[in-house]
Design an enzyme around this catalytic site. Sequence first.
Site, PDB file in Angstrom:
ATOM      1  N   TYR A 155       0.846  -1.208   0.000  1.00 50.01           N
ATOM      2  CA  TYR A 155       0.000   0.000   0.000  1.00 50.01           C
ATOM      3  C   TYR A 155       0.881   1.258   0.000  1.00 50.01           C
ATOM      4  O   TYR A 155       0.511   2.301  -0.539  1.00 50.01           O
ATOM      5  CB  TYR A 155      -0.956  -0.031   1.194  1.00 50.01           C
ATOM      6  N   LYS A 162      -3.147   8.460   3.097  1.00 49.17           N
ATOM      7  CA  LYS A 162      -4.357   8.334   3.921  1.00 49.17           C
ATOM      8  C   LYS A 162      -4.135   8.910   5.317  1.00 49.17           C
ATOM      9  O   LYS A 162      -5.066   9.465   5.919  1.00 49.17           O
ATOM     10  CB  LYS A 162      -4.810   6.871   3.995  1.00 49.17           C
ATOM     11  N   LEU A 194     -11.786  -0.392  -9.183  1.00 48.92           N
ATOM     12  CA  LEU A 194     -10.692  -0.039 -10.099  1.00 48.92           C
ATOM     13  C   LEU A 194      -9.455   0.409  -9.326  1.00 48.92           C
ATOM     14  O   LEU A 194      -8.335  -0.054  -9.585  1.00 48.92           O
ATOM     15  CB  LEU A 194     -11.131   1.137 -10.964  1.00 48.92           C
TER      16      LEU A 194
END
Length: 264
Positions: A155, A162, A194
């Site tokens: 990630y 984030k 997506l």
Amino acid sequence: MGLLEGKTALIFGVANDHSIAWGISRALHSHGARMAFSYAGEALERRVRPLAESLGSKFVEPCDVGKDEDITAVMAKAKAELGGIDILVHSIGFALREELIGPYYNTTRNGFHTAMDISVYSLTALVRGALPSLNPGGSVLTLTYYGSDKVMVNYNVMGLAKAALEASVRYLANDLGPKGIRVNAISAGPVRTLAAAGVSGFKSAHGRFREIAPLRRNIDIDDVGRAAVFLCSDLASGVTGEVVFVDAGYNILGSYEKPGGEAE
Ligand code: NAD
């Protein structure tokens, strides 16, 4: 009467009917909100316009949130055509695909800037642009992920994005609170969209999730939609600056049971 009767919602981030923003849109609409949409660019119009029209929306406008002039244009149009906005949904995230695989330390300067610009700064830019139209009692909502707090393999730079996005929610909530406008985030569990397909190894992480999460299932865009109705309605009138998890309880775990019953 619906919880959102008389409210107008402007949604950023529908790409197709798998998008989290689409689950949110359906739920807001089912509670009576008037819907308006903005999509990233021409290539998406073919998909987004029929979805928007299925919810009775006539406002379907392009906006690349990486461009200030696009934000200015869509907000001017929204003010002219919609009047006030009660609900602003930011369900946008983007990082270069090559940043979402391998060690985090390989993050490039350009990859870092891109992720921060499109996934983080865009919330602040959209809020500032919408401010003249945002009604008192209004609500801003964004989408985040637990990779902000804990390391999620691959990630990478999106985890940092984030974390910054969640900090933005708190700063914006403090700025907008005196105007009676609330700002919150939903931290969603993994959903096959997506954007998620760009994270290397996402499919297997998504599969393992339901074996571990306390509710023993994945979440879907309708789970997120229902939480969005709460946060954007007067039911959450005293809630601002928060990150609300919609993740089947995954984030509460310290250790967990493997499917065979053994502790991990
Ligand atoms: P998605 O691909 O359906 O939505 C991402 C949206 O971002 C798309 O509509 C895309 O057009 C838009 N976007 C990207 N660049 C843009 C730009 N420059 N200008 C305007 N729009 C742009 O995927 P999704 O999973 O629904 O993602 C929505 C949000 O939810 C993202 O913030 C994502 O990080 C977050 N989220 C996703 C998951 C997941 O597992 N899918 C989990 C937690 C949080």
